[in-house]
Write an enzyme that holds these catalytic residues in place. Structure first.
Site, PDB file in Angstrom:
ATOM      1  N   GLY A  12       2.064 -12.993  -4.605  1.00  0.00           N
ATOM      2  CA  GLY A  12       3.401 -13.500  -4.265  1.00  0.00           C
ATOM      3  C   GLY A  12       3.340 -14.368  -3.025  1.00  0.00           C
ATOM      4  N   SER A  14       3.919 -15.976   0.697  1.00  0.00           N
ATOM      5  CA  SER A  14       3.835 -15.408   2.048  1.00  0.00           C
ATOM      6  C   SER A  14       5.207 -14.849   2.420  1.00  0.00           C
ATOM      7  CB  SER A  14       3.420 -16.505   3.039  1.00  0.00           C
ATOM      8  OG  SER A  14       3.403 -15.983   4.351  1.00  0.00           O
ATOM      9  N   GLY A  15       5.218 -13.634   2.928  1.00  0.00           N
ATOM     10  CA  GLY A  15       6.477 -12.999   3.317  1.00  0.00           C
ATOM     11  C   GLY A  15       7.204 -12.307   2.178  1.00  0.00           C
ATOM     12  N   GLY A  17       6.203  -9.578   0.607  1.00  0.00           N
ATOM     13  CA  GLY A  17       6.151  -8.121   0.761  1.00  0.00           C
ATOM     14  C   GLY A  17       4.875  -7.460   0.282  1.00  0.00           C
ATOM     15  N   LYS A  18       3.814  -8.230   0.087  1.00  0.00           N
ATOM     16  CA  LYS A  18       2.556  -7.668  -0.420  1.00  0.00           C
ATOM     17  C   LYS A  18       1.964  -6.638   0.551  1.00  0.00           C
ATOM     18  CE  LYS A  18       0.782 -11.774  -0.549  1.00  0.00           C
ATOM     19  NZ  LYS A  18       1.946 -12.501   0.016  1.00  0.00           N
ATOM     20  N   SER A  86      -2.899 -15.157  -3.538  1.00  0.00           N
ATOM     21  CA  SER A  86      -3.551 -15.444  -4.827  1.00  0.00           C
ATOM     22  C   SER A  86      -2.683 -16.322  -5.731  1.00  0.00           C
ATOM     23  CB  SER A  86      -4.000 -14.162  -5.534  1.00  0.00           C
ATOM     24  OG  SER A  86      -3.081 -13.103  -5.471  1.00  0.00           O
TER      25      SER A  86
END
Ligand SMILES: Nc1ncnc2c1ncn2[C@@H]1O[C@H](COP(=O)(O)OP(=O)(O)OP(=O)(O)O)[C@@H](O)[C@H]1O
Ligand SMILES: [Mg+2]
Length: 177
Positions: A12, A14-15, A17-18, A86
């Site tokens: 997902g 950036s930011g 929530g990974k 990714s």
């Protein structure tokens, strides 16, 4: 309890929530008797992938390295949680095909407006100002998964709700025993 390893692959913007979900889920999975390793993009880029940049080639190399390690861990009974943007679906699919244990792709979805508003690292501001080039979602592509095992919508769900969706899927597949 069972000792099945698997790869939990977060992807997902950036930011989105990974890292938050990876950290939140780690103690939950440990309580279920799992050995857990988190391969977080930021940390990997500091060591395993030090020196790599953000061209498509370097991004692909970074992601392949993460996938390689995740496969080693998960085939030996660990849960490997990856938390890197990714952005390219072809590389994610390539790693899925090479992974011996179960591969659970989690699309951590949030609209660009939401992650830009969060701007957890101040990077969107810099990207908009042209200070960072090749920034995913602004000046570099993000290819959303077409058939992720789980999709969480962090713009509207709480961290607990998103994490629960992942746990529910793992239980439905018999991966938590
Ligand atoms: N449902 C949710 N799941 C995860 N994070 C959420 C959720 N709702 C709100 N958030 C917030 O979104 C932010 C996500 O930031 P985080 O650092 O985890 O993103 P990331 O995907 O790891 O970004 P990066 O690729 O830059 O490392 C945090 O501030 C977190 O509290
Ligand atoms: Mg992160």
């Amino acid at each position: 309890m069972n000792d099945k390893g698997f790869t939990l692959w977060f992807t997902g913007l950036s930011g989105s929530g990974k890292s938050t979900l990876a950290q939140y889920l780690t103690p939950i999975l440990k309580e279920r008797g799992k050995k857990v390793e988190v391969l977080d993009g930021d940390e990997i880029r500091e060591n395993l992938s030090k020196g790599l940049g953000f061209s498509k080639e370097d991004r692909d190399t970074n992601i392949r390295r993460i996938g390689y390690v995740a496969n080693l861990l998960s085939r030996n009974g660990c849960v490997a949680i990856t938390a890197a943007i990714s952005p390219y679906s072809s590389v994610r699919d390539e790693i899925r095909a090479k992974t011996a244990a179960a591969f659970v792709e989690v699309y951590v979805e949030a609209p660009l407006e939401v992650v830009e508003e969060r701007d957890t690292k101040g990077l969107y501001k810099k990207a908009r100002a042209g200070e960072i080039k090749n920034f995913t979602g602004i000046s570099d592509p993000y290819e959303a998964p077409a058939s992720a095992e789980v999709t969480v919508h962090t713009g509207t769900e709480s961290i607990e709700e998103s994490a629960q969706k992942v746990v529910n899927y793992l239980e439905s597949q018999g991966l938590l025993g």
